[in-house]
Design a protein around this motif. Structure first.
Motif, PDB file in Angstrom:
ATOM      1  N   ILE A 146     -49.974 -45.986  -3.189  1.00 42.66           N
ATOM      2  CA  ILE A 146     -50.389 -47.319  -3.601  1.00 42.66           C
ATOM      3  C   ILE A 146     -50.266 -47.509  -5.113  1.00 42.66           C
ATOM      4  O   ILE A 146     -50.146 -48.630  -5.610  1.00 42.66           O
ATOM      5  CB  ILE A 146     -51.844 -47.593  -3.133  1.00 42.66           C
ATOM      6  N   SER A 150     -47.886 -49.825  -9.768  1.00 44.38           N
ATOM      7  CA  SER A 150     -49.154 -50.533  -9.969  1.00 44.38           C
ATOM      8  C   SER A 150     -49.387 -50.972 -11.403  1.00 44.38           C
ATOM      9  O   SER A 150     -50.144 -51.903 -11.666  1.00 44.38           O
ATOM     10  CB  SER A 150     -50.316 -49.643  -9.535  1.00 44.38           C
ATOM     11  N   ARG A 362     -54.316 -52.816  -3.483  1.00 45.15           N
ATOM     12  CA  ARG A 362     -53.122 -53.578  -3.855  1.00 45.15           C
ATOM     13  C   ARG A 362     -53.131 -54.929  -3.147  1.00 45.15           C
ATOM     14  O   ARG A 362     -53.386 -54.992  -1.953  1.00 45.15           O
ATOM     15  CB  ARG A 362     -51.890 -52.778  -3.444  1.00 45.15           C
TER      16      ARG A 362
END
Length: 375
Positions: A146, A150, A362
């Motif tokens: 994830i 990011s 997210r």
């Protein structure tokens, strides 16, 4: 007392932690004699250190008003094992619990050769930074995919302290995961295996920032063999890592005053009160333990005032690769029999919703809808 899973009758503990101090190790208990987790009458009794670190932080998770969390959370649970907090009575008590929650199946002399070398920590793991209004603000960085793309690196490094674990690769991934490591959590296996498992992603060594603190998770006999070699500054004399020199794995940053070993009571408390998996009622009960990431997160929850978790499993985990450093591929999350990842995922979500900690989740950007009044 405990439930004996073979005949469903009550069996008495082999020793007592009350009354006269035991002088000899109790007879060994064996995992094979229990078809599910045995439950002793002192199962939910833990060593606690008094008093807990005082905090003046208004935002501290210790001020949580969630009743369920307040009832379960022990702010002064004993975090670390050292030579001054174990004696024969303690050994016998902990010998009722399987590793890493105790010493079941282990021989006294084999383990104590290492434990008698562990110094008492000279200071708490973390202290408030100057000008922090008394708050200890921490980021815990897991390795989940994830975080790939990011751009959370600057935010992560902006915390007072950053916890990492396992194959914590930062070089080349700083934009997404940051570069700072204040506390590195490891087992012997995770520290050694990462060198070859993640070499192709650029992993060369465990984090070794100046002044870093290392925390060992004692998951098995091989960890005590490692500890003995590490604390003596020698080669390991027996076991799977025989002839390895542990101090060479810390890139010059190993320092006895900055090295900690988790206490088995902390690990058992964490499992019993927060991560009680249904797998504990199955024949595979002894294989189950929380992940290194979960253990790291709980250590942060007991040493920090505010905790932000990044790179942990979320409800939409299937969208992401197993690790953030896997670029250009989409590997599925690996589920191992010794961990209950779904239970952990749901626990982090619950903590986030109750504002006990903040979990990075997210969110996909919403597509702009055309204004029907415009042509």
């Amino acid at each position: 007392m405990a439930d004996s899973a073979k005949n469903n009758t009550e069996v008495k503990p082999k020793s007592s932690t009350h009354g006269a101090v035991a002088e000899t190790p109790m007879p060994l208990l064996y995992i094979k004699d229990f078809q599910k987790l045995p439950h002793w009458d002192f199962e939910d009794v833990y060593n606690q250190d008094a008093p807990p670190r005082p905090t003046t932080c208004a935002q501290s998770l210790r001020n949580s008003q969630d009743e369920k969390f307040k009832e379960a959370f022990l702010p002064n649970i004993r975090l670390f094992l050292h030579k001054d907090n174990i004696n024969m009575s303690e050994w016998n008590r902990l010998s009722h619990f399987n590793s890493p929650f105790g010493f079941m199946e282990f021989k006294y002399n084999d383990v104590m050769a290492a434990v008698k070398l562990i110094p008492k920590p000279k200071e708490p793991l973390l202290l408030p930074k100057p000008g922090s209004n008394g708050c200890v603000r921490c980021a815990v960085v897991g390795n989940a995919g994830i975080l790939n793309g990011s751009k959370k690196g600057v935010e992560i490094d902006g915390h007072d302290y950053v916890f990492r674990m396992n194959g914590a690769i930062t070089k080349g991934y700083e934009e997404d995961v940051g570069s700072k490591t204040s506390v590195y959590m490891h087992t012997t296996h995770s520290m050694t295996a990462s060198l070859y498992l993640f070499k192709k992603y650029g992993y060369k060594s465990a984090p070794h920032d100046e002044g870093i603190k290392y925390v060992m998770i004692p998951e098995g006999m091989r960890d005590f063999q490692w500890l003995e070699g590490l604390l003596k500054g020698q080669k390991i004399s027996s076991g799977p890592y025989r002839n390895k020199v542990p101090r060479t794995f810390y890139s010059g940053q190993y320092n006895e005053s900055r090295f900690y070993v988790l206490h088995h009571d902390f690990l058992r408390y964490m499992r019993n009160r927060f991560l009680k998996s249904h797998n504990l009622n199955r024949a595979i009960w002894a294989k189950f333990r929380p992940t290194n990431g979960a253990i790291t997160l709980f250590l942060a929850l007991h040493t920090c005032d505010t905790v932000d978790a990044y790179g942990f499993m979320t409800d939409d985990y299937t969208k992401y690769s197993n690790y953030y450093f896997e670029r250009g591929v989409h590997s599925k999350v690996t589920f191992y029999i010794n961990h209950d990842l779904i239970l952990e995922k749901n626990t982090w979500k619950d903590f986030h919703n109750k504002k006990i900690m903040k979990l990075y989740q997210r969110t996909e950007p919403k597509t702009k809808m055309e204004n029907p009044k415009q042509h």
